[in-house]
Design a protein around this motif. Structure first.
Motif, PDB file in Angstrom:
ATOM      1  N   ILE A   7      35.060 -16.196 -19.511  1.00  0.00           N
ATOM      2  CA  ILE A   7      35.280 -16.921 -20.768  1.00  0.00           C
ATOM      3  C   ILE A   7      34.550 -16.226 -21.912  1.00  0.00           C
ATOM      4  O   ILE A   7      35.097 -16.034 -22.996  1.00  0.00           O
ATOM      5  N   TYR A   8      33.312 -15.826 -21.642  1.00  0.00           N
ATOM      6  CA  TYR A   8      32.498 -15.183 -22.679  1.00  0.00           C
ATOM      7  C   TYR A   8      33.115 -13.863 -23.135  1.00  0.00           C
ATOM      8  O   TYR A   8      33.312 -13.640 -24.331  1.00  0.00           O
ATOM      9  N   LYS A  10      36.108 -12.676 -22.739  1.00  0.00           N
ATOM     10  CA  LYS A  10      37.445 -12.818 -23.309  1.00  0.00           C
ATOM     11  C   LYS A  10      37.383 -13.083 -24.805  1.00  0.00           C
ATOM     12  O   LYS A  10      38.176 -12.545 -25.578  1.00  0.00           O
ATOM     13  N   GLU A  11      36.411 -13.891 -25.215  1.00  0.00           N
ATOM     14  CA  GLU A  11      36.305 -14.246 -26.629  1.00  0.00           C
ATOM     15  C   GLU A  11      35.399 -13.311 -27.420  1.00  0.00           C
ATOM     16  O   GLU A  11      35.713 -12.926 -28.541  1.00  0.00           O
ATOM     17  N   MET A  12      34.264 -12.921 -26.838  1.00  0.00           N
ATOM     18  CA  MET A  12      33.239 -12.221 -27.595  1.00  0.00           C
ATOM     19  C   MET A  12      33.267 -10.695 -27.422  1.00  0.00           C
ATOM     20  O   MET A  12      32.816  -9.964 -28.311  1.00  0.00           O
ATOM     21  N   PRO A  14      36.111  -8.428 -25.427  1.00  0.00           N
ATOM     22  CA  PRO A  14      37.216  -8.142 -24.498  1.00  0.00           C
ATOM     23  C   PRO A  14      37.012  -6.787 -23.818  1.00  0.00           C
ATOM     24  O   PRO A  14      36.987  -5.749 -24.482  1.00  0.00           O
ATOM     25  N   ASP A  67      23.945 -12.662 -29.736  1.00  0.00           N
ATOM     26  CA  ASP A  67      24.132 -14.063 -29.375  1.00  0.00           C
ATOM     27  C   ASP A  67      22.808 -14.730 -29.009  1.00  0.00           C
ATOM     28  O   ASP A  67      22.605 -15.911 -29.297  1.00  0.00           O
ATOM     29  N   HIS A  80      31.433 -23.605 -31.513  1.00  0.00           N
ATOM     30  CA  HIS A  80      32.562 -23.441 -30.603  1.00  0.00           C
ATOM     31  C   HIS A  80      32.451 -22.190 -29.739  1.00  0.00           C
ATOM     32  O   HIS A  80      33.169 -22.039 -28.750  1.00  0.00           O
ATOM     33  N   ARG A  81      31.545 -21.280 -30.084  1.00  0.00           N
ATOM     34  CA  ARG A  81      31.417 -20.032 -29.340  1.00  0.00           C
ATOM     35  C   ARG A  81      30.892 -20.311 -27.925  1.00  0.00           C
ATOM     36  O   ARG A  81      30.218 -21.317 -27.686  1.00  0.00           O
ATOM     37  N   PRO A  82      31.172 -19.416 -26.990  1.00  0.00           N
ATOM     38  CA  PRO A  82      30.848 -19.680 -25.569  1.00  0.00           C
ATOM     39  C   PRO A  82      29.398 -20.021 -25.292  1.00  0.00           C
ATOM     40  O   PRO A  82      29.128 -20.955 -24.534  1.00  0.00           O
ATOM     41  N   GLN A  87      29.610 -22.975 -22.560  1.00  0.00           N
ATOM     42  CA  GLN A  87      30.622 -22.436 -21.650  1.00  0.00           C
ATOM     43  C   GLN A  87      30.087 -21.283 -20.811  1.00  0.00           C
ATOM     44  O   GLN A  87      30.629 -20.966 -19.746  1.00  0.00           O
TER      45      GLN A  87
END
Length: 301
Positions: A7-8, A10-12, A14, A67, A80-82, A87
């Motif tokens: 999840i991390y 994929k968003e932050m 790739p 982060d 909303h960030r992982p 997440q």
């Protein structure tokens, strides 16, 4: 843990696209240096791919370190960030950091010829993550954060340049290495400033350069940096591809128009979107010019 990291990343960060970016980043500097030194007898082996992996891992480390550094800030503004949303856990990212840094350390120690520059690169990155032990001063000053943090990209460039110079017995300090160190650095600097330039109506409690200095003044500053950056690109390509130079000139003319339009009407588009498009076109032109020149030279040999 694997699912949370998926999840991390994929968003932050790739993984596939960033690894492809690392390949382009490494080999663009690699070949621009060799070709400008008229070296066509080159060999690509495990060292080059360790260099690519090091670039990939270092940029990942910067992402994760940011982060951690901005955790409390992100809980308020980017919940909303992982990481701030829960997440992914801090422990997950800490384990990842230990693994990837350890891997890169061993590979560079065993295989690479520029281990000292590798250490310098990661020491600089570590000091960045610790705010150079001046968190209160740097965190509360956007310009000071830029001055202390952004040069890390030049250090990354020098890591690559040092490997190529040592491998092919080239001087580390030369006009070409100077241009390469700066041309890749300017692009990151331009993007970093542009992403924090907003129209007055879009400003929030998130501190931006446009909020501090006014969007018009900062946009003009980025425009001037872009003109300096494009000169380094032209000088590097001049003996390799005149067609590439033409494309770069046309692209920068287009970008100058975008800067002027944004100054007149900042509500029409986001400046960073146009800067990213300009950067992609410039990089594609540089890479394509190198590939075409290599093919031409191979055919003539």
């Amino acid at each position: 843990m694997i699912k949370r990291l998926h999840i991390y990343f994929k968003e932050m960060y790739p993984l596939i696209s960033r690894f492809f970016l690392a390949i382009i980043y490494f080999f663009e500097i690699y070949f621009l240096l060799l070709l400008n030194k008229n070296i066509y007898d080159f060999s690509i082996g495990i060292q080059e791919w360790i260099g690519v992996l090091t670039v990939f891992i270092f940029l990942m480390v910067l992402r994760i370190a940011d982060d951690f550094k901005d955790y409390e800030h992100d809980k308020r503004l980017f919940s909303h960030r992982p990481l701030p949303s829960g997440q992914v856990y801090k422990k997950d990212l800490a384990i990842t950091l230990v693994f990837v840094v350890g891997l890169s350390f061993i590979l560079n120690l065993v295989f690479m010829n520029n281990f000292a520059w590798y250490l310098f690169l990661f020491i600089y990155g570590t000091l960045m993550s610790l705010w150079f032990f001046q968190k209160d001063k740097i965190q509360n000053s956007l310009p000071l954060a830029l001055i202390t943090h952004n040069p890390v990209m030049m250090v990354l460039n020098i890591y690559i340049l040092s490997f190529v110079c040592f491998k092919y017995d080239l001087p580390l300090v030369s006009w070409t290495t100077f241009l390469l160190a700066f041309t890749m650095y300017f692009q990151s600097l331009i993007w970093e400033i542009s992403r924090k330039i907003r129209a007055p109506k879009d400003e929030t409690e998130y501190v931006t350069y446009s909020q501090l200095f006014g969007y018009e003044k900062v946009t003009r500053f980025v425009r001037n940096l872009t003109l300096i950056d494009i000169m380094t690109n032209i000088l590097l390509l001049w003996n390799l591809s005149k067609i590439g130079v033409v494309f770069i000139v046309l692209n920068v003319i287009w970008m100058m128009v975008q800067f002027q339009q944004f100054i007149k009407d900042p509500n029409h588009f986001k400046l960073v979107d146009r800067v990213e498009r300009y950067t992609y076109i410039t990089e594609i032109t540089m890479v394509a010019s190198v590939i075409v020149h290599l093919i031409q030279m191979r055919l003539n040999l």
